[in-house]
Motif scaffolding. Structure first.
Motif, PDB file in Angstrom:
ATOM      1  N   ALA A 158      43.312  -3.039  20.937  1.00 49.03           N
ATOM      2  CA  ALA A 158      43.550  -2.221  22.128  1.00 49.03           C
ATOM      3  C   ALA A 158      45.020  -1.818  22.176  1.00 49.03           C
ATOM      4  O   ALA A 158      45.872  -2.462  21.573  1.00 49.03           O
ATOM      5  N   VAL A 159      45.290  -0.749  22.928  1.00 46.32           N
ATOM      6  CA  VAL A 159      46.666  -0.322  23.143  1.00 46.32           C
ATOM      7  C   VAL A 159      46.892  -0.089  24.632  1.00 46.32           C
ATOM      8  O   VAL A 159      45.968   0.253  25.372  1.00 46.32           O
ATOM      9  N   CYS A 160      48.132  -0.257  25.041  1.00 46.33           N
ATOM     10  CA  CYS A 160      48.555   0.069  26.392  1.00 46.33           C
ATOM     11  C   CYS A 160      49.629   1.152  26.296  1.00 46.33           C
ATOM     12  O   CYS A 160      50.636   0.961  25.616  1.00 46.33           O
ATOM     13  N   ILE A 161      49.400   2.272  26.961  1.00 52.21           N
ATOM     14  CA  ILE A 161      50.386   3.355  27.030  1.00 52.21           C
ATOM     15  C   ILE A 161      51.111   3.216  28.363  1.00 52.21           C
ATOM     16  O   ILE A 161      50.500   3.345  29.428  1.00 52.21           O
ATOM     17  N   THR A 162      52.396   2.938  28.289  1.00 49.54           N
ATOM     18  CA  THR A 162      53.164   2.683  29.503  1.00 49.54           C
ATOM     19  C   THR A 162      54.490   3.429  29.417  1.00 49.54           C
ATOM     20  O   THR A 162      54.697   4.261  28.547  1.00 49.54           O
ATOM     21  N   GLY A 163      55.395   3.161  30.352  1.00 49.56           N
ATOM     22  CA  GLY A 163      56.630   3.931  30.349  1.00 49.56           C
ATOM     23  C   GLY A 163      57.754   3.214  31.064  1.00 49.56           C
ATOM     24  O   GLY A 163      57.752   1.992  31.135  1.00 49.56           O
ATOM     25  N   GLY A 164      58.658   4.032  31.637  1.00 49.27           N
ATOM     26  CA  GLY A 164      58.527   5.426  31.981  1.00 49.27           C
ATOM     27  C   GLY A 164      57.230   5.738  32.731  1.00 49.27           C
ATOM     28  O   GLY A 164      56.543   4.871  33.198  1.00 49.27           O
ATOM     29  N   GLU A 165      56.954   7.034  32.796  1.00 49.29           N
ATOM     30  CA  GLU A 165      55.692   7.491  33.396  1.00 49.29           C
ATOM     31  C   GLU A 165      54.971   8.369  32.385  1.00 49.29           C
ATOM     32  O   GLU A 165      55.358   9.512  32.132  1.00 49.29           O
ATOM     33  N   HIS A 224      41.899  -8.703  25.380  1.00 53.03           N
ATOM     34  CA  HIS A 224      42.147  -8.016  24.110  1.00 53.03           C
ATOM     35  C   HIS A 224      43.556  -8.287  23.608  1.00 53.03           C
ATOM     36  O   HIS A 224      44.494  -8.448  24.397  1.00 53.03           O
ATOM     37  N   MET A 225      43.692  -8.317  22.273  1.00 56.72           N
ATOM     38  CA  MET A 225      45.005  -8.244  21.652  1.00 56.72           C
ATOM     39  C   MET A 225      45.454  -6.797  21.728  1.00 56.72           C
ATOM     40  O   MET A 225      44.731  -5.887  21.301  1.00 56.72           O
ATOM     41  N   CYS A 226      46.638  -6.576  22.257  1.00 55.69           N
ATOM     42  CA  CYS A 226      47.028  -5.234  22.665  1.00 55.69           C
ATOM     43  C   CYS A 226      48.399  -4.849  22.114  1.00 55.69           C
ATOM     44  O   CYS A 226      49.353  -5.630  22.205  1.00 55.69           O
ATOM     45  N   GLY A 227      48.506  -3.653  21.575  1.00 54.06           N
ATOM     46  CA  GLY A 227      49.788  -3.080  21.222  1.00 54.06           C
ATOM     47  C   GLY A 227      50.319  -2.287  22.406  1.00 54.06           C
ATOM     48  O   GLY A 227      49.579  -1.522  23.024  1.00 54.06           O
ATOM     49  N   VAL A 228      51.591  -2.481  22.733  1.00 54.58           N
ATOM     50  CA  VAL A 228      52.179  -1.829  23.904  1.00 54.58           C
ATOM     51  C   VAL A 228      53.141  -0.734  23.441  1.00 54.58           C
ATOM     52  O   VAL A 228      54.098  -1.006  22.712  1.00 54.58           O
ATOM     53  N   PHE A 229      52.886   0.493  23.909  1.00 56.25           N
ATOM     54  CA  PHE A 229      53.653   1.662  23.498  1.00 56.25           C
ATOM     55  C   PHE A 229      54.278   2.329  24.729  1.00 56.25           C
ATOM     56  O   PHE A 229      53.612   2.524  25.742  1.00 56.25           O
ATOM     57  N   PHE A 230      55.557   2.696  24.600  1.00 57.16           N
ATOM     58  CA  PHE A 230      56.320   3.234  25.723  1.00 57.16           C
ATOM     59  C   PHE A 230      56.612   4.722  25.539  1.00 57.16           C
ATOM     60  O   PHE A 230      57.057   5.142  24.467  1.00 57.16           O
ATOM     61  N   PHE A 290      44.768  10.246  19.500  1.00 54.39           N
ATOM     62  CA  PHE A 290      45.297   9.621  18.284  1.00 54.39           C
ATOM     63  C   PHE A 290      44.876   8.149  18.219  1.00 54.39           C
ATOM     64  O   PHE A 290      44.380   7.672  17.187  1.00 54.39           O
ATOM     65  N   PHE A 291      45.073   7.430  19.318  1.00 57.42           N
ATOM     66  CA  PHE A 291      44.691   6.011  19.354  1.00 57.42           C
ATOM     67  C   PHE A 291      43.175   5.841  19.297  1.00 57.42           C
ATOM     68  O   PHE A 291      42.669   4.920  18.648  1.00 57.42           O
ATOM     69  N   ARG A 292      42.449   6.714  19.961  1.00 58.55           N
ATOM     70  CA  ARG A 292      40.987   6.603  19.977  1.00 58.55           C
ATOM     71  C   ARG A 292      40.424   6.769  18.578  1.00 58.55           C
ATOM     72  O   ARG A 292      39.497   6.048  18.172  1.00 58.55           O
ATOM     73  N   ARG A 293      40.965   7.727  17.814  1.00 53.18           N
ATOM     74  CA  ARG A 293      40.469   7.942  16.454  1.00 53.18           C
ATOM     75  C   ARG A 293      40.709   6.732  15.567  1.00 53.18           C
ATOM     76  O   ARG A 293      40.045   6.576  14.537  1.00 53.18           O
ATOM     77  N   ARG A 294      41.646   5.890  15.943  1.00 60.95           N
ATOM     78  CA  ARG A 294      41.928   4.683  15.166  1.00 60.95           C
ATOM     79  C   ARG A 294      41.171   3.467  15.685  1.00 60.95           C
ATOM     80  O   ARG A 294      41.402   2.353  15.244  1.00 60.95           O
ATOM     81  N   GLY A 295      40.261   3.698  16.602  1.00 64.07           N
ATOM     82  CA  GLY A 295      39.338   2.651  17.029  1.00 64.07           C
ATOM     83  C   GLY A 295      39.847   1.726  18.110  1.00 64.07           C
ATOM     84  O   GLY A 295      39.217   0.693  18.372  1.00 64.07           O
ATOM     85  N   PHE A 296      40.960   2.065  18.766  1.00 62.04           N
ATOM     86  CA  PHE A 296      41.505   1.192  19.801  1.00 62.04           C
ATOM     87  C   PHE A 296      40.878   1.478  21.163  1.00 62.04           C
ATOM     88  O   PHE A 296      40.617   2.632  21.515  1.00 62.04           O
ATOM     89  N   LYS A 297      40.688   0.435  21.937  1.00 62.05           N
ATOM     90  CA  LYS A 297      40.483   0.609  23.368  1.00 62.05           C
ATOM     91  C   LYS A 297      41.827   0.991  23.984  1.00 62.05           C
ATOM     92  O   LYS A 297      42.880   0.571  23.491  1.00 62.05           O
ATOM     93  N   ILE A 298      41.795   1.738  25.079  1.00 62.12           N
ATOM     94  CA  ILE A 298      43.027   2.324  25.598  1.00 62.12           C
ATOM     95  C   ILE A 298      43.204   2.009  27.071  1.00 62.12           C
ATOM     96  O   ILE A 298      42.318   2.261  27.889  1.00 62.12           O
ATOM     97  N   LYS A 299      44.373   1.464  27.382  1.00 61.48           N
ATOM     98  CA  LYS A 299      44.788   1.266  28.766  1.00 61.48           C
ATOM     99  C   LYS A 299      45.946   2.213  29.064  1.00 61.48           C
ATOM    100  O   LYS A 299      46.848   2.387  28.244  1.00 61.48           O
ATOM    101  N   LEU A 300      45.915   2.808  30.244  1.00 66.34           N
ATOM    102  CA  LEU A 300      46.978   3.705  30.681  1.00 66.34           C
ATOM    103  C   LEU A 300      47.626   3.151  31.939  1.00 66.34           C
ATOM    104  O   LEU A 300      46.940   2.857  32.921  1.00 66.34           O
ATOM    105  N   ASP A 301      48.935   3.005  31.915  1.00 66.70           N
ATOM    106  CA  ASP A 301      49.710   2.637  33.101  1.00 66.70           C
ATOM    107  C   ASP A 301      50.236   3.912  33.749  1.00 66.70           C
ATOM    108  O   ASP A 301      50.691   4.828  33.046  1.00 66.70           O
ATOM    109  N   SER A 302      50.243   3.954  35.088  1.00 68.85           N
ATOM    110  CA  SER A 302      50.743   5.146  35.766  1.00 68.85           C
ATOM    111  C   SER A 302      51.254   4.797  37.156  1.00 68.85           C
ATOM    112  O   SER A 302      50.806   3.833  37.778  1.00 68.85           O
ATOM    113  N   ASN A 303      52.188   5.621  37.644  1.00 67.34           N
ATOM    114  CA  ASN A 303      52.644   5.469  39.024  1.00 67.34           C
ATOM    115  C   ASN A 303      51.830   6.331  39.988  1.00 67.34           C
ATOM    116  O   ASN A 303      52.068   6.305  41.202  1.00 67.34           O
TER     117      ASN A 303
END
Length: 240
Positions: free
Chosen positions: A78-85, A29-35, A98-111
């Motif tokens: 798609a979007v990737c929610i990363t951080g930080g944590e 997927h083409m993905c937007g990365v958000f921190f 918020f991202f789901r309502r805009r039609g994106f697939k969602i990836k979550l990064d976590s420790n």
């Protein structure tokens, strides 16, 4: 017009984003990365050290909506929610919605330090990537996090969730001995995907002792690929 009935000047959980879409953060997927900002680990080799420690000023929901519209115009799906944590962020579930309502697939990064939050997030996301910092004996030294039971709980939650996932380790040659990696293998035994990533030194790393270490060699990554293969269905090497 601002959406979601949120005040135009209210703050979202997002501190920053990559201006260019990513083709590696969400495979296929083409993905937007958000921190998000703030982290409860103290990894000296963290490449996002600016996001460690105290929370930073964040974008408004209105600005975030503008960014999403721009990404949509660039074929981002798609979007990737990363951080930080991200699981430290009280507004994480709102952000996912918020991202789901805009039609994106969602990836979550976590420790994996907050399984109670992961449990709420898992039904709402499409992919989870959890860092495996070390084997149980190495977590406190490498990440400053002694509660290995939280890590174990998160691993099991992810593996049993039905959501696509991967576990991943950034391999630091002096620290990640065969013995340390075998401990990590036992943590994730039976997982479907495990990624080995090269450590890349940088002058701005928060731990001074990490700045002069050598980059992980392809040879070492492929040695560990063989070592870890019995524990999981698939081992992926990145940065070799």
């Amino acid at each position: 017009m601002h959406t979601d009935q949120k005040p135009a000047d209210s703050a979202s959980p997002v501190y920053a984003f990559l201006e260019k879409p990513s083709m590696i953060d969400f495979p296929g997927h083409m993905c937007g990365v958000f921190f998000t900002s703030g982290c409860n680990f103290t990894c000296g080799f963290c490449h996002n050290a600016v996001l460690m420690g105290k929370k930073q000023k964040t974008l408004s929901w209105e600005r975030l909506d503008e960014v999403c519209r721009q990404f949509k115009d660039e074929w981002v799906d798609a979007v990737c929610i990363t951080g930080g944590e991200p699981t430290l962020e009280p507004g994480l579930l709102d952000l996912i919605d918020f991202f789901r309502r805009r039609g994106f697939k969602i990836k979550l990064d976590s420790n994996g330090s907050r399984p109670e939050i992961l449990r709420e997030c898992l039904p709402k996301v499409d992919l989870v990537a959890m860092d495996i910092k070390a084997g149980p004996s190495g977590y406190e030294k490498l990440a400053g996090f002694p509660n290995i039971e939280k890590i174990k709980e998160s691993i099991q939650l992810i593996m049993n969730s039905g959501v696509d996932y991967e576990f991943r380790t950034t391999v630091i040659t002096p620290f990640h001995t065969d013995e340390q990696m075998l401990e990590a293998g036992e943590l994730i035994k039976g997982a479907k995907r495990y990624c080995l990533q090269a450590f890349v030194p940088q002058d701005a790393l928060p731990g001074e002792e990490f700045r002069s270490l050598a980059r992980t060699t392809p040879q070492r990554l492929h040695e560990l690929e063989k070592l870890m293969a019995p524990f999981v269905d698939e081992v992926i090497v990145r940065g070799a």
